[in-house]
Structures are given as structure tokens and as C-alpha cells.
Design an enzyme around this catalytic site. Structure first.
Site, PDB file in Angstrom:
ATOM      1  N   HIS A 154     -14.632   0.120  -0.620  1.00 57.66           N
ATOM      2  CA  HIS A 154     -13.454  -0.685  -0.284  1.00 57.66           C
ATOM      3  C   HIS A 154     -12.377   0.150   0.418  1.00 57.66           C
ATOM      4  CE1 HIS A 154     -14.501  -3.956  -3.516  1.00 57.66           C
ATOM      5  NE2 HIS A 154     -15.249  -4.032  -2.435  1.00 57.66           N
ATOM      6  N   SER A 193     -14.873  -5.528 -13.239  1.00 55.73           N
ATOM      7  CA  SER A 193     -14.898  -6.831 -13.914  1.00 55.73           C
ATOM      8  C   SER A 193     -16.045  -7.725 -13.464  1.00 55.73           C
ATOM      9  CB  SER A 193     -13.576  -7.560 -13.669  1.00 55.73           C
ATOM     10  OG  SER A 193     -13.413  -7.770 -12.279  1.00 55.73           O
ATOM     11  N   ALA A 217     -12.975   4.091 -20.957  1.00 60.31           N
ATOM     12  CA  ALA A 217     -13.842   4.909 -20.105  1.00 60.31           C
ATOM     13  C   ALA A 217     -13.785   6.389 -20.496  1.00 60.31           C
ATOM     14  CB  ALA A 217     -13.427   4.737 -18.645  1.00 60.31           C
ATOM     15  N   TYR A 253       0.825  -1.214   0.000  1.00 61.27           N
ATOM     16  CA  TYR A 253       0.000   0.000   0.000  1.00 61.27           C
ATOM     17  C   TYR A 253       0.857   1.261   0.000  1.00 61.27           C
ATOM     18  CZ  TYR A 253      -4.100  -2.875   0.197  1.00 61.27           C
ATOM     19  OH  TYR A 253      -5.064  -3.778  -0.148  1.00 61.27           O
ATOM     20  N   ASN A 286     -12.837   1.827  -5.839  1.00 62.78           N
ATOM     21  CA  ASN A 286     -11.446   2.280  -5.918  1.00 62.78           C
ATOM     22  C   ASN A 286     -11.036   2.974  -4.634  1.00 62.78           C
ATOM     23  OD1 ASN A 286     -11.654   1.335  -8.461  1.00 62.78           O
ATOM     24  ND2 ASN A 286     -11.826   3.333  -9.455  1.00 62.78           N
ATOM     25  N   ILE A 287      -9.766   2.797  -4.286  1.00 58.21           N
ATOM     26  CA  ILE A 287      -9.284   3.446  -3.074  1.00 58.21           C
ATOM     27  C   ILE A 287      -8.504   4.721  -3.411  1.00 58.21           C
ATOM     28  CG2 ILE A 287      -9.340   1.282  -1.779  1.00 58.21           C
ATOM     29  CD1 ILE A 287      -6.307   1.076  -2.073  1.00 58.21           C
ATOM     30  N   CYS A 337      -1.155   4.472  16.827  1.00 60.87           N
ATOM     31  CA  CYS A 337      -2.274   5.389  17.007  1.00 60.87           C
ATOM     32  C   CYS A 337      -2.374   5.650  18.504  1.00 60.87           C
ATOM     33  CB  CYS A 337      -3.535   4.714  16.480  1.00 60.87           C
ATOM     34  SG  CYS A 337      -5.019   5.622  16.851  1.00 60.87           S
TER      35      CYS A 337
HETATM   36  C1  BJW Z   1     -11.544  -0.497 -18.413  1.00 62.54           C
HETATM   37  C2  BJW Z   1     -10.422   0.140 -18.855  1.00 62.54           C
HETATM   38  C3  BJW Z   1     -10.644   1.354 -19.486  1.00 62.54           C
HETATM   39  C4  BJW Z   1      -9.761  -1.639 -17.987  1.00 62.54           C
HETATM   40  N1  BJW Z   1     -11.880   1.826 -19.618  1.00 62.54           N
HETATM   41  N2  BJW Z   1     -12.774  -0.019 -18.547  1.00 62.54           N
HETATM   42  C5  BJW Z   1     -17.672 -17.065  -3.545  1.00 62.54           C
HETATM   43  C6  BJW Z   1     -18.769 -16.550  -4.233  1.00 62.54           C
HETATM   44  C7  BJW Z   1     -19.182 -15.228  -4.060  1.00 62.54           C
HETATM   45  C8  BJW Z   1     -18.519 -14.403  -3.194  1.00 62.54           C
HETATM   46  C9  BJW Z   1     -17.447 -14.914  -2.508  1.00 62.54           C
HETATM   47  C10 BJW Z   1     -17.042 -16.221  -2.675  1.00 62.54           C
HETATM   48  N3  BJW Z   1     -15.949 -16.431  -1.876  1.00 62.54           N
HETATM   49  C11 BJW Z   1     -15.673 -15.289  -1.226  1.00 62.54           C
HETATM   50  C12 BJW Z   1     -16.583 -14.348  -1.593  1.00 62.54           C
HETATM   51  C13 BJW Z   1     -16.639 -12.952  -1.137  1.00 62.54           C
HETATM   52  C14 BJW Z   1     -15.471 -12.128  -1.665  1.00 62.54           C
HETATM   53  C15 BJW Z   1     -15.409 -12.276  -3.186  1.00 62.54           C
HETATM   54  O1  BJW Z   1     -16.119 -11.626  -3.915  1.00 62.54           O
HETATM   55  N4  BJW Z   1     -14.518 -13.096  -3.699  1.00 62.54           N
HETATM   56  C16 BJW Z   1     -14.464 -13.333  -5.137  1.00 62.54           C
HETATM   57  C17 BJW Z   1     -13.013 -13.243  -5.601  1.00 62.54           C
HETATM   58  C18 BJW Z   1     -15.111 -14.657  -5.438  1.00 62.54           C
HETATM   59  N5  BJW Z   1     -15.760 -10.762  -1.292  1.00 62.54           N
HETATM   60  C19 BJW Z   1     -15.411 -10.275  -0.116  1.00 62.54           C
HETATM   61  O2  BJW Z   1     -14.767 -10.915   0.707  1.00 62.54           O
HETATM   62  C20 BJW Z   1     -15.893  -8.882   0.206  1.00 62.54           C
HETATM   63  N6  BJW Z   1     -16.545  -8.869   1.441  1.00 62.54           N
HETATM   64  C21 BJW Z   1     -17.678  -9.547   1.663  1.00 62.54           C
HETATM   65  O3  BJW Z   1     -18.191 -10.297   0.848  1.00 62.54           O
HETATM   66  O4  BJW Z   1     -18.226  -9.263   2.888  1.00 62.54           O
HETATM   67  C22 BJW Z   1     -19.309 -10.055   3.342  1.00 62.54           C
HETATM   68  C23 BJW Z   1     -18.697 -11.058   4.234  1.00 62.54           C
HETATM   69  C24 BJW Z   1     -17.973 -10.628   5.313  1.00 62.54           C
HETATM   70  C25 BJW Z   1     -17.430 -11.559   6.144  1.00 62.54           C
HETATM   71  C26 BJW Z   1     -17.586 -12.911   5.873  1.00 62.54           C
HETATM   72  C27 BJW Z   1     -18.297 -13.311   4.760  1.00 62.54           C
HETATM   73  C28 BJW Z   1     -18.858 -12.400   3.935  1.00 62.54           C
HETATM   74  C29 BJW Z   1     -14.722  -7.912   0.302  1.00 62.54           C
HETATM   75  C30 BJW Z   1     -14.083  -7.674  -1.016  1.00 62.54           C
HETATM   76  C31 BJW Z   1     -12.855  -6.772  -0.850  1.00 62.54           C
HETATM   77  C32 BJW Z   1     -12.155  -6.486  -2.162  1.00 62.54           C
HETATM   78  N7  BJW Z   1     -10.936  -5.819  -1.919  1.00 62.54           N
HETATM   79  C33 BJW Z   1     -10.096  -5.433  -3.041  1.00 62.54           C
HETATM   80  C34 BJW Z   1      -8.704  -4.964  -2.502  1.00 62.54           C
HETATM   81  C35 BJW Z   1      -8.804  -3.820  -1.510  1.00 62.54           C
HETATM   82  C36 BJW Z   1      -8.624  -2.482  -2.123  1.00 62.54           C
HETATM   83  C37 BJW Z   1      -7.311  -2.299  -2.867  1.00 62.54           C
HETATM   84  O5  BJW Z   1      -6.259  -2.833  -2.470  1.00 62.54           O
HETATM   85  O6  BJW Z   1      -7.307  -1.535  -3.856  1.00 62.54           O
HETATM   86  O7  BJW Z   1     -10.742  -4.429  -3.801  1.00 62.54           O
HETATM   87  S1  BJW Z   1      -9.822  -6.749  -4.219  1.00 62.54           S
HETATM   88  C38 BJW Z   1      -9.874  -5.726  -5.649  1.00 62.54           C
HETATM   89  O8  BJW Z   1     -10.979  -6.141  -6.461  1.00 62.54           O
HETATM   90  C39 BJW Z   1     -10.183  -4.320  -5.136  1.00 62.54           C
HETATM   91  C40 BJW Z   1     -11.201  -3.876  -6.143  1.00 62.54           C
HETATM   92  O9  BJW Z   1     -11.972  -2.816  -5.626  1.00 62.54           O
HETATM   93  C41 BJW Z   1     -11.988  -5.117  -6.420  1.00 62.54           C
HETATM   94  C42 BJW Z   1     -12.754  -5.087  -7.725  1.00 62.54           C
HETATM   95  O10 BJW Z   1     -11.902  -5.029  -8.818  1.00 62.54           O
HETATM   96  P1  BJW Z   1     -12.313  -4.218 -10.130  1.00 62.54           P
HETATM   97  O11 BJW Z   1     -12.424  -2.778  -9.790  1.00 62.54           O
HETATM   98  O12 BJW Z   1     -13.483  -4.832 -10.762  1.00 62.54           O
HETATM   99  O13 BJW Z   1     -10.983  -4.366 -10.999  1.00 62.54           O
HETATM  100  P2  BJW Z   1     -10.586  -5.533 -12.057  1.00 62.54           P
HETATM  101  O14 BJW Z   1      -9.130  -5.427 -12.262  1.00 62.54           O
HETATM  102  O15 BJW Z   1     -11.117  -6.841 -11.652  1.00 62.54           O
HETATM  103  O16 BJW Z   1     -11.354  -5.119 -13.383  1.00 62.54           O
HETATM  104  C43 BJW Z   1     -11.035  -3.960 -14.110  1.00 62.54           C
HETATM  105  C44 BJW Z   1     -12.129  -3.725 -15.135  1.00 62.54           C
HETATM  106  O17 BJW Z   1     -11.858  -2.504 -15.796  1.00 62.54           O
HETATM  107  C45 BJW Z   1     -12.219  -4.822 -16.226  1.00 62.54           C
HETATM  108  O18 BJW Z   1     -13.600  -5.140 -16.423  1.00 62.54           O
HETATM  109  C46 BJW Z   1     -11.671  -4.122 -17.478  1.00 62.54           C
HETATM  110  O19 BJW Z   1     -12.328  -4.531 -18.672  1.00 62.54           O
HETATM  111  C47 BJW Z   1     -12.005  -2.688 -17.193  1.00 62.54           C
HETATM  112  N8  BJW Z   1     -11.108  -1.725 -17.824  1.00 62.54           N
HETATM  113  N9  BJW Z   1      -9.305  -0.673 -18.578  1.00 62.54           N
HETATM  114  C48 BJW Z   1     -12.927   1.058 -19.141  1.00 62.54           C
HETATM  115  N10 BJW Z   1      -9.603   2.058 -20.001  1.00 62.54           N
END
Ligand code: BJW
Length: 279
Positions: free
Chosen positions: A149, A218, A260, A94, A132-133, A176
């Protein structure tokens, strides 16, 4: 030597002065046009953004072939277990991203500015939920934002949960002092297995929306990936704007694919036209 943030901001302002003034005029124009022509109530628009909206600003996405998860194991850097195992590794991950975000070349792009224009036109009828962060939406001029997030420029007390602004590196030795005993600090981000922020506000907004628009995400990560289904089940119009179809593409009523910086301003202008001059 570190350059003070205020000086960096001033330098950025001077460099981009013309662009900033032009955006501001666009905001005023959008507002004027709506005030002059809108007779009915303004639609409620909920926008969800993901890493794709910031890709053209120079911030890496997660799941692309050159994305962050190609270089780092998400279990190591984006889970509470990874942080417990090796906090320094997580802080380094980070810290590097926090430093990069504050480089002068990292700036909001036309997609961020288009959403600021939409908020300027719709006021309280607009809500921006971002996964996004980074702070590029704020820098573009959006105010009504939920960072579900977390935020890179904030850290959190591991004991009390108190959130602090933080622009420098965070080390495992930083403490802290909000509680009786000094406590460790962690990045204010939501890792896998943790509950995303303000979920109650998000589901409330989805239930009241006229439009749900997902931009540059995604559809791999829940609960954000489930918002389209939630919205659609309530009769909300759903729109996907992405470089390519997402995992949840089939759930959307309307889709536009391309960078975008092109598809978002075009969609926003189309919506503002539709509001100002209804058929
Ligand atoms: C363009 C472009 C251009 C490129 N123009 N477009 C099984 C089934 C269902 C759910 C789960 C499961 N097992 C576990 C889960 C839950 C889990 C989960 O979803 N896991 C999956 C991997 C299956 N989720 C969680 O744990 C969440 N919490 C939760 O569910 O709480 C309830 C709960 C609590 C306690 C117990 C049980 C349940 C928390 C999720 C936290 C995600 N954190 C992150 C990292 C932290 C922040 C950071 O470091 O930045 O967040 S992971 C990462 O992914 C980040 C992002 O915000 C997140 C989403 O990613 P994003 O933004 O979609 O990015 P990409 O790279 O995937 O996609 C980019 C897109 O842009 C693509 O589509 C490209 O086409 C496009 N693109 N260039 C337009 N120029």
C-alpha cells in the site's frame, strides 16, 4: 527548527543502544542455531502485516473505535476522487502522519524485531508483505519487504510516477521536475480503487510458500484479505496472529490471539525451534 534526521537517529541509537545490541546478538544466535541443527531445506515463510503490528509502537489503526476512520472519512482522504476534490486535505492527513512517524518515541516493538529475527534466520526464504506505510519493519532490520500500500516517507510524481524520498511536509505547490514540465506530487500510497503494488511478486510468493502468516490485519480490505484463501487453496499452512479474530479468521489453520508484541515473538521462537529441532 527541524532537527536533522541523522541526529535524531543517533540520539535514538544512543538511547536504545543496549536493546539494539541485544537484538543483534539474538539474530546471530538464531542464525547459528539454524546452521548448526538444520539438515533439511528451510521452509518458505510469507508474512502479511497490517496496522495491528504497529499499534503498540504508537501508530493508530484504521478501524478501531479510536482508529483513523473514526476521525476522517476514508472517501475524503484515501481515494483518488478525494485527492482530486481537495488535495490540501489529503496532504494534511499524510503530513500529520509523516511527522508523527518521525517522532523519537515511535519505535519498532518486539513484534517487528521478531520478524527481523525470522528473516535473519531464513534469509531469502522469508518475504514480508506489509500493508503498512510506516518504516518500522525496515528500522527493526527486515530487508525483504513489499510495501503493497506504499510508503509514507516517499512521494510520487503525478505525471511520470517517479518515486522520491520525502521526509518533510508535502504541499499542493510542491513540484516534481523529472519531466519536461513541472508536475504535482502526491503521497506514494495506494488508495481505494487503485492497484496495490507488486501484486505479481506477491502471488508468486504465495504460490511457493510453506507458511502464510497474517499479523494484525482486520481482513476488511482486498486484495490482502484474500491472500489467506489463495494460500490455503495451494496447501500452504496458514496462521493468524491478532489481538482478536479477523473477518477471515475461519480460513486459517492456526490462530493465536493477544498483543502482537507477545504472540509474534512466541510464534517466531516456536517456528525456529521446530526448524532447529524437528520432531
Ligand atoms: C492488533 C493490535 C495489537 C490492533 N496486536 N493486533 C467489495 C468487495 C471486495 C472488494 C472490494 C469491494 N469494493 C471495493 C473493493 C476493493 C477495495 C476494498 O477492499 N474495499 C473494502 C473496504 C470492501 N480495495 C481496493 O480498492 C484496493 N485495490 C484493489 O482492489 O485493486 C484492484 C482494483 C483496481 C482498480 C479497480 C478495481 C479493482 C486498494 C486498497 C487500498 C487500501 N488503502 C489503505 C489506505 C492507504 C494507506 C494509508 O493511508 O495508510 O490502506 S485503507 C487502510 O486499510 C490501509 C490499510 O493498509 C488497510 C488495511 O487495514 P488493516 O491493516 O487491516 O487495519 P485495521 O485497522 O482494519 O485492522 C487492525 C487490526 O489490527 C485489527 O484486526 C485488530 O484486531 C488488530 N490489532 N491492535 C495485534 N496490539
Amino acid at each position: 527548527m527541524r532537527v536533522p534526521r541523522r541526529r535524531l537517529r543517533l540520539a535514538r541509537y544512543k538511547k536504545h543502544r543496549r536493546q539494539i545490541h541485544q537484538r543483534f546478538r539474538q539474530h546471530l544466535f538464531a542464525l547459528d542455531r539454524l546452521c548448526a541443527h538444520t539438515s533439511g531445506p528451510l521452509p518458505k515463510v510469507v508474512v502479511l502485516t497490517g496496522a495491528g503490528i504497529s499499534a503498540e509502537s504508537g501508530i493508530r489503526t484504521f478501524r478501531a473505535s479510536d482508529g483513523l476512520w473514526e476521525e476522517h472519512h476514508l472517501e475524503d482522504v484515501a481515494t483518488p476522487e478525494g485527492f482530486a476534490r481537495d488535495p490540501q486535505r489529503v496532504q494534511d492527513f499524510y503530513n500529520e502522519r509523516r511527522r508523527q512517524l518521525q517522532q523519537p518515541e515511535i519505535q519498532p516493538n518486539p513484534a517487528h524485531f521478531a520478524l527481523a529475527k525470522l528473516e535473519a534466520a531464513l534469509g531469502e526464504n522469508f518475504l514480508l508483505i506489509t500493508q503498512n506505510i510506516d518504516d518500522l519493519h525496515e528500522r527493526a532490520g527486515n530487508h525483504n519487504i513489499i510495501h503493497m500500500h506504499g510508503e509514507l516517507l516517499k512521494v510520487r510524481c503525478c505525471d511520470s510516477g517517479q518515486v522520491l524520498n520525502w521526509t518533510g511536509d508535502l504541499t499542493v505547490d510542491d513540484r516534481c521536475y523529472c519531466c519536461q514540465f513541472p508536475a504535482a506530487l502526491r503521497p506514494h500510497v495506494v488508495w481505494f480503487g487503485e492497484m496495490p503494488l507488486q501484486m505479481g511478486d506477491i502471488y508468486q510468493a504465495l504460490s511457493e510458500a510453506d507458511y502464510f502468516v497474517a499479523i494484525g490485519t482486520s481482513g476488511h480490505v482486498y486484495p490482502a484479505a484474500g491472500f489467506v484463501q489463495e494460500a490455503a487453496s495451494r496447501g500452504v499452512k496458514t496462521v493468524e496472529l491478532n489481538l482478536e479474530p479477523s473477518q477471515t479468521e475461519s480460513e486459517f489453520n492456526e490462530k493465536h490471539y493477544g498483543p502482537a508484541s507477545e504472540v509474534v515473538p512466541a510464534w517466531v521462537d516456536g517456528l525456529l525451534q521446530k526448524i532447529a529441532y524437528p520432531a
